[in-house]
Motif scaffolding. Structure first.
Motif, PDB file in Angstrom:
ATOM      1  N   VAL A  56       0.864  -1.178   0.000  1.00 33.73           N
ATOM      2  CA  VAL A  56       0.000   0.000   0.000  1.00 33.73           C
ATOM      3  C   VAL A  56       0.903   1.232   0.000  1.00 33.73           C
ATOM      4  O   VAL A  56       1.675   1.430   0.930  1.00 33.73           O
ATOM      5  CB  VAL A  56      -0.922   0.028   1.235  1.00 33.73           C
ATOM      6  N   SER A  69       4.587   3.962   2.898  1.00 34.75           N
ATOM      7  CA  SER A  69       4.338   2.682   2.260  1.00 34.75           C
ATOM      8  C   SER A  69       4.218   1.610   3.334  1.00 34.75           C
ATOM      9  O   SER A  69       4.895   1.672   4.358  1.00 34.75           O
ATOM     10  CB  SER A  69       5.489   2.350   1.309  1.00 34.75           C
ATOM     11  N   ASP A  70       3.361   0.636   3.111  1.00 32.91           N
ATOM     12  CA  ASP A  70       3.179  -0.453   4.067  1.00 32.91           C
ATOM     13  C   ASP A  70       3.007  -1.749   3.297  1.00 32.91           C
ATOM     14  O   ASP A  70       2.184  -1.835   2.384  1.00 32.91           O
ATOM     15  CB  ASP A  70       1.945  -0.194   4.946  1.00 32.91           C
ATOM     16  N   LYS A  71       3.788  -2.767   3.657  1.00 28.54           N
ATOM     17  CA  LYS A  71       3.675  -4.083   3.026  1.00 28.54           C
ATOM     18  C   LYS A  71       2.760  -4.950   3.880  1.00 28.54           C
ATOM     19  O   LYS A  71       2.986  -5.120   5.071  1.00 28.54           O
ATOM     20  CB  LYS A  71       5.032  -4.745   2.876  1.00 28.54           C
ATOM     21  N   VAL A  72       1.727  -5.493   3.252  1.00 25.58           N
ATOM     22  CA  VAL A  72       0.757  -6.350   3.934  1.00 25.58           C
ATOM     23  C   VAL A  72       1.110  -7.788   3.580  1.00 25.58           C
ATOM     24  O   VAL A  72       0.940  -8.214   2.440  1.00 25.58           O
ATOM     25  CB  VAL A  72      -0.680  -6.020   3.499  1.00 25.58           C
ATOM     26  N   TRP A  83      -7.612  -6.787   4.641  1.00 27.87           N
ATOM     27  CA  TRP A  83      -6.259  -6.250   4.727  1.00 27.87           C
ATOM     28  C   TRP A  83      -6.326  -4.807   5.212  1.00 27.87           C
ATOM     29  O   TRP A  83      -7.360  -4.146   5.102  1.00 27.87           O
ATOM     30  CB  TRP A  83      -5.537  -6.342   3.379  1.00 27.87           C
ATOM     31  N   GLY A  85      -3.501  -1.310   5.529  1.00 31.58           N
ATOM     32  CA  GLY A  85      -2.191  -0.670   5.438  1.00 31.58           C
ATOM     33  C   GLY A  85      -2.238   0.646   6.190  1.00 31.58           C
ATOM     34  O   GLY A  85      -3.266   1.343   6.168  1.00 31.58           O
ATOM     35  N   CYS A  98      -4.250   6.349  -2.593  1.00 30.12           N
ATOM     36  CA  CYS A  98      -3.739   5.049  -2.176  1.00 30.12           C
ATOM     37  C   CYS A  98      -3.514   4.186  -3.416  1.00 30.12           C
ATOM     38  O   CYS A  98      -4.418   4.042  -4.232  1.00 30.12           O
ATOM     39  CB  CYS A  98      -4.719   4.357  -1.250  1.00 30.12           C
ATOM     40  N   ILE A 100      -2.503   0.421  -4.360  1.00 29.48           N
ATOM     41  CA  ILE A 100      -2.369  -0.917  -3.822  1.00 29.48           C
ATOM     42  C   ILE A 100      -1.881  -1.833  -4.928  1.00 29.48           C
ATOM     43  O   ILE A 100      -2.496  -1.925  -5.993  1.00 29.48           O
ATOM     44  CB  ILE A 100      -3.707  -1.447  -3.228  1.00 29.48           C
TER      45      ILE A 100
END
Length: 105
Positions: A56, A69-72, A83, A85, A98, A100
């Protein structure tokens, strides 16, 4: 690979459905920035496999700069679930998009 762009602002939720062939489908429920700069994107997925992960990216609308940034990685092998983020924006960021992205290893 799936890429979704969703715009969001403080206290606003946006939803869109994305599909990547017969396997993976993503739903984006929210993409928002709170008054304190907290960033959140949420949604659900179907058709995921053990090797699926999401990234994300929170992009500033005006400058198009990456804010956070965020890794799910907690995608269940059963293929269905939710999910989320998260991130944090600086004081100058007022609105984000956003993005994704899904990948399979």
């Amino acid at each position: 690979m799936i890429v979704a762009l969703v715009a969001g602002a403080a206290f606003v939720g946006v939803a869109t459905v994305l599909n990547s062939g017969p396997e993976l489908a993503l739903t984006v429920r929210t993409c928002q920035i709170e008054a304190d700069g907290s960033l959140t994107a949420t949604g659900s997925y179907t058709g995921a496999s053990d090797s699926t992960s999401l990234v994300v990216n929170f992009i500033e609308v005006t400058t198009k700069d990456l804010v956070a940034s965020d890794k799910v990685t907690e995608i269940r092998s059963t293929g269905n679930g939710n999910w989320e983020g998260t991130g944090k924006a600086g004081d100058s960021v007022q609105q984000v998009t956003c993005e994704i992205t899904s990948t399979k290893s």
